[in-house]
Design an enzyme around this catalytic site. Sequence first.
Site, mmCIF file in Angstrom:
data_model
loop_
_atom_site.group_PDB
_atom_site.id
_atom_site.type_symbol
_atom_site.label_atom_id
_atom_site.label_comp_id
_atom_site.label_asym_id
_atom_site.label_seq_id
_atom_site.Cartn_x
_atom_site.Cartn_y
_atom_site.Cartn_z
ATOM 1 C CB THR A 1 -0.923 -0.011 1.225
ATOM 2 O OG1 THR A 1 -1.684 -1.215 1.205
ATOM 3 C CG2 THR A 1 -1.885 1.169 1.185
ATOM 4 C CE LYS B 1 -4.699 -1.858 1.043
ATOM 5 N NZ LYS B 1 -5.538 -2.745 1.864
ATOM 6 C CE LYS C 1 1.467 2.527 4.811
ATOM 7 N NZ LYS C 1 1.705 1.321 4.007
#
Lengths: 212, 212
Positions: free
Chosen positions: A14, A90, A159
């Site tokens: 990711t 995503k 994150k």
Amino acid sequence: TEGASGILHISMSTVSPETSRRMAQIHSGRGDRFVSAPVFGRPEAAAARKLWICQSGEADAKAQVRPVLEAMGQGIFDFGEDPGAANVVKLAGNFLIASAIEAMAEAFTLGEKNGVERGRMAEMFARTLFACPIYLNYGRLIAEQGYDKVGFSLPLGLKDMQLLQATAVTSKVPMPFAGVVRDRLVAAMAKGREGLDWTGFALGVSEDAGLG
Amino acid sequence: TEGASGILHISMSTVSPETSRRMAQIHSGRGDRFVSAPVFGRPEAAAARKLWICQSGEADAKAQVRPVLEAMGQGIFDFGEDPGAANVVKLAGNFLIASAIEAMAEAFTLGEKNGVERGRMAEMFARTLFACPIYLNYGRLIAEQGYDKVGFSLPLGLKDMQLLQATAVTSKVPMPFAGVVRDRLVAAMAKGREGLDWTGFALGVSEDAGLG
């Protein structure tokens, strides 16, 4: 091409769409190829070939990696030629999950302060309007508040929300829900909760209501 | 009891928990009874006996209304004796729906500005992580942006979010997502969109991103 190494790089992490676009360019400049293929699902899901996989990139390269992805996934969704597109999807997916966590935490906390058992509310919605994996699994977690069993760590959640917000700024999309969730995660870090599952930011919702 | 009329009042509207508690008290003072039984589902769902029904109130009264509710519902969920409890769950449910609408609108708009088709993203999530009625049906609506086919009107959505926020204040629960959604609905009213379906507040998400 001169210097071509014949590399085909499949990136399943990711990362930001910008990172994928740059990687694709660098690879392309060397005569190599790059496919972006981030996944939804935990390691157990990968082992059981149950991942949901997004992909984007050059058509030829995607065709070539297809068997590899099929060995890991129960479904592959193609988002075209832009190598960053799969990463946008995503990050958007993790944002939808985080938003569902915050919404359930707010709803369950309102219930709790009105004498409605958290688990009872979670169960009802997961059996009716929201009968799907995210509300079922995360709903139970948030109802039971057992955030120390880590499926996806809180710092990784932060994150991803930072990558999402950076992408939102680059592409000029105000996302108020993303700001709320990001600040919950930052507050959880400030309270020393980096060892919890990312759903642990729901503790802050209860605390704001004078609970826990 | 003197003056008792033998009335049993079933309230199926989306009202505040406070209203239900007051109604129950008034009825009780007259020797009458009150059951709170708000529902999830549109008129077609009622006709097809497919409503999801929440109920709360005095046990005897609930037992007596059971056959009536069963004639309309595919599932009845009991939340105890507090007549306001069922209303808390109903308002919380509409809040979860509104939050899913806002989250999807933000996610799809981010996708759109990155070249990802809204419908493609909606379809993927409704087939995987969020394979449930709300994400499937509302997701398609938000992807297609056909907000003029009214299933539940925008002013009614605003009314419910106002009832939710009033309850959140009374029971002292900060709900940042509720604030975002309420303001979206107010903005939609300001723009003359009271004739749209309540998902129409998603237009504001696109507009904030410089679209449409």
